[in-house]
Design an enzyme around this catalytic site. Structure first.
Site, short mmCIF file in Angstrom:
data_model
loop_
_atom_site.label_atom_id
_atom_site.label_comp_id
_atom_site.label_asym_id
_atom_site.label_seq_id
_atom_site.Cartn_x
_atom_site.Cartn_y
_atom_site.Cartn_z
N THR A 72 4.14 5.58 12.22
CA THR A 72 5.20 6.24 12.98
C THR A 72 4.70 6.69 14.35
O THR A 72 3.49 6.73 14.61
CB THR A 72 5.72 7.47 12.22
OG1 THR A 72 4.64 8.43 12.12
CG2 THR A 72 6.21 7.11 10.83
N VAL B 178 0.83 -1.21 0.00
CA VAL B 178 0.00 0.00 0.00
C VAL B 178 0.87 1.26 0.00
O VAL B 178 0.54 2.23 -0.66
CB VAL B 178 -0.98 0.00 1.20
CG1 VAL B 178 -0.24 -0.02 2.52
CG2 VAL B 178 -1.93 1.18 1.12
N THR B 179 2.02 1.26 0.71
CA THR B 179 2.86 2.45 0.82
C THR B 179 3.47 2.83 -0.52
O THR B 179 3.93 1.97 -1.28
CB THR B 179 3.98 2.21 1.84
OG1 THR B 179 3.40 1.87 3.10
CG2 THR B 179 4.85 3.44 2.01
N HIS C 104 26.16 1.49 41.65
CA HIS C 104 26.18 2.92 41.34
C HIS C 104 24.76 3.41 41.04
O HIS C 104 24.01 2.78 40.29
CB HIS C 104 27.08 3.20 40.14
CG HIS C 104 28.51 2.79 40.35
ND1 HIS C 104 29.21 3.06 41.51
CD2 HIS C 104 29.38 2.11 39.54
CE1 HIS C 104 30.43 2.58 41.42
NE2 HIS C 104 30.56 1.99 40.24
N GLN C 105 24.39 4.53 41.62
CA GLN C 105 23.01 5.01 41.51
C GLN C 105 22.60 5.30 40.07
O GLN C 105 21.44 5.08 39.70
CB GLN C 105 22.82 6.26 42.37
CG GLN C 105 22.82 5.98 43.87
CD GLN C 105 22.55 7.22 44.70
OE1 GLN C 105 22.58 8.34 44.18
NE2 GLN C 105 22.28 7.03 45.97
N GLY D 276 28.76 -0.35 28.15
CA GLY D 276 29.91 0.46 27.74
C GLY D 276 30.43 0.06 26.37
O GLY D 276 29.66 -0.26 25.46
N GLU E 216 4.58 0.56 10.03
CA GLU E 216 3.20 0.30 10.48
C GLU E 216 2.68 1.42 11.38
O GLU E 216 2.00 1.19 12.38
CB GLU E 216 3.09 -1.06 11.15
CG GLU E 216 3.28 -2.20 10.17
CD GLU E 216 2.69 -3.51 10.67
OE1 GLU E 216 1.77 -3.47 11.49
OE2 GLU E 216 3.16 -4.56 10.22
N THR F 98 33.86 -1.60 38.96
CA THR F 98 34.62 -0.36 38.82
C THR F 98 34.70 0.32 40.19
O THR F 98 33.76 0.22 40.99
CB THR F 98 33.95 0.62 37.84
OG1 THR F 98 32.65 0.98 38.33
CG2 THR F 98 33.82 0.02 36.45
N SER G 122 2.52 7.59 5.66
CA SER G 122 1.60 7.68 6.78
C SER G 122 0.18 8.03 6.31
O SER G 122 -0.80 7.60 6.92
CB SER G 122 2.08 8.73 7.77
OG SER G 122 3.33 8.36 8.33
#
Length: 389
Positions: free
Chosen positions: A365, A128-129, A278-279, A339, A363, A270, A135
């Site tokens: 955006t 169809v597109t 670590h927060q 990382g 399908e 680390t 859209s």
């Protein structure tokens, strides 16, 4: 209000998870190696063999009507199973299914197209597109003019998924420009052998959509799907019926990625402690879990509305928007937590990172989902909290 699964739903989910874990996930290293060689997906015979093994598990035609040999499972149960499929990036889907609007085929078309598609001996795609109609589906321009017992198609389609493998396409074309989309669009079943040409579009991810060109392609009138002039409702049914599936898959992918991040955060050290202490790492994990669970219940609600015979489009738009953005957020955080290793091809995170970006585009955006949600509320077609009224 009971949010627990039934015993049947739990058994089907667990069986699907076992199949994906045992049969599909082990193929991931080879799939990554194939993609690095410029190849794509699974070989057709390997995919068919996987689907045959899944059929032995009872997974065949999950949403296919029983009259055509399918399981005809409730949509909510299907969503649970598709979440399990999403745990692997191997492009696998259970067999015995096809484009939902193909069930509108007449008896002759069912024998020639529907039944072979369900058995996997013929593959279909939905076209169809167009270059100037993505859209906005009301803007399609491909023309089909009547010529005796045939229709002659001219125009282009683009970004057509599953098109590279398709033996035939369901094509929406303009048959009466004066009526516009409300009565001037028609759906045609067009064999590749009838003359349409295609070329693969190279993308940043594993998807291999195609562009299609129609130059005086003659299609017999018997290949009209449904009624002349009723192509737009069929197109909207195709889009609406499957929109919950993307965020269902996204949930499975996000679950697995987040699990990887949690495990890595408990191992990587680390400054004398694991990074999970670590927060800032904890915040990324916590935010991911909140977004994941929020998306999960929007998907299940959208699936539930289908099973209740309600119009699912509003909830499906919310589920699609939430699920697609959630998966992108989590993929980004999981890469950040890993990382430099997350950025390498030694881990599959970069592969997911590229794939999930597509989910915010195809399908419908993000912007189209927001537009649909807002218009429903502003017009009064939906009201805040309306599903609890």
């Amino acid at each position: 209000m009971d949010f627990s699964l039934t015993d049947e739903q739990r058994d089907l989910r667990d069986t699907a998870r076992a199949f994906i874990t045992k049969e599909v996930m082990p193929l991931e290293p080879e799939l990554l190696a194939r993609e690095r060689r410029g190849e794509s997906g699974l070989p057709h015979d390997e995919l068919r063999a996987l689907q045959a093994r899944a059929r032995d598990f009872g997974f065949w035609g999950l949403g296919t009507p029983a009259a055509f040999g399918g399981a005809d499972l409730p949509t909510l149960t299907q969503a649970l199973i598709w979440t399990e499929v999403g745990r692997s990036f191997v492009p696998f889907m259970f067999g015995g299914e096809t484009d939902v609007i193909l069930y509108k085929a007449n008896e002759e078309q069912q024998a020639e197209y529907l039944l072979p598609a369900l058995e996997g001996t013929r593959a279909s795609c939905f076209a169809v597109t167009e270059p100037d109609a993505g859209s906005d589906l009301t803007a399609i321009r491909m023309r089909a003019r009547r010529d005796g017992d045939d229709w002659v198609l001219n125009g282009e389609k683009t970004f057509i998924t599953r098109g590279a493998e398709a033996d035939f396409a369901i094509v929406i074309a303009v048959t009466d420009p004066e009526l516009g989309y409300k009565g001037g669009f028609t759906a045609f079943i067009v064999d590749r052998a009838m003359g349409w040409e295609s070329s693969v579009i190279d993308t940043m991810g594993p998807a291999r959509p195609i562009s299609m060109s129609f130059d005086d392609v003659r299609v017999p009138a018997r290949n009209v799907l449904g009624e002349v002039g009723q192509g737009f409702p069929l197109a909207m049914e195709w889009i609406g019926r499957g929109r919950w599936r993307i965020p269902a898959v996204a949930i499975g992918a996000a679950e697995r990625m987040l699990t990887m991040a949690i495990e890595y955060a408990g191992q990587r050290r680390t400054f004398g402690t694991t990074i999970g202490e670590h927060q800032m790492i904890q915040a990324m994990i916590a935010d991911s879990e909140v977004e994941l669970e929020s998306a999960r219940w929007l998907v299940l609600l959208a699936a539930w509305t289908v099973d209740q015979g309600q119009d699912p489009r509003h909830h499906a738009s919310m589920a699609k928007l939430s699920g697609a953005t959630m998966a992108n957020h989590i993929a980004d955080r999981v890469m950040q937590i890993h990382g430099g290793m997350g950025y390498t091809r030694e881990l599959p995170i970069e592969r997911w990172y590229r794939e999930v970006r597509l989910w915010r585009i195809f399908e419908g955006t993000d912007e189209i989902q927001r537009r649909a949600i807002a218009k429903n509320l502003l017009s009064g077609r939906r009201r805040v909290g309306g599903h609890l009224a």
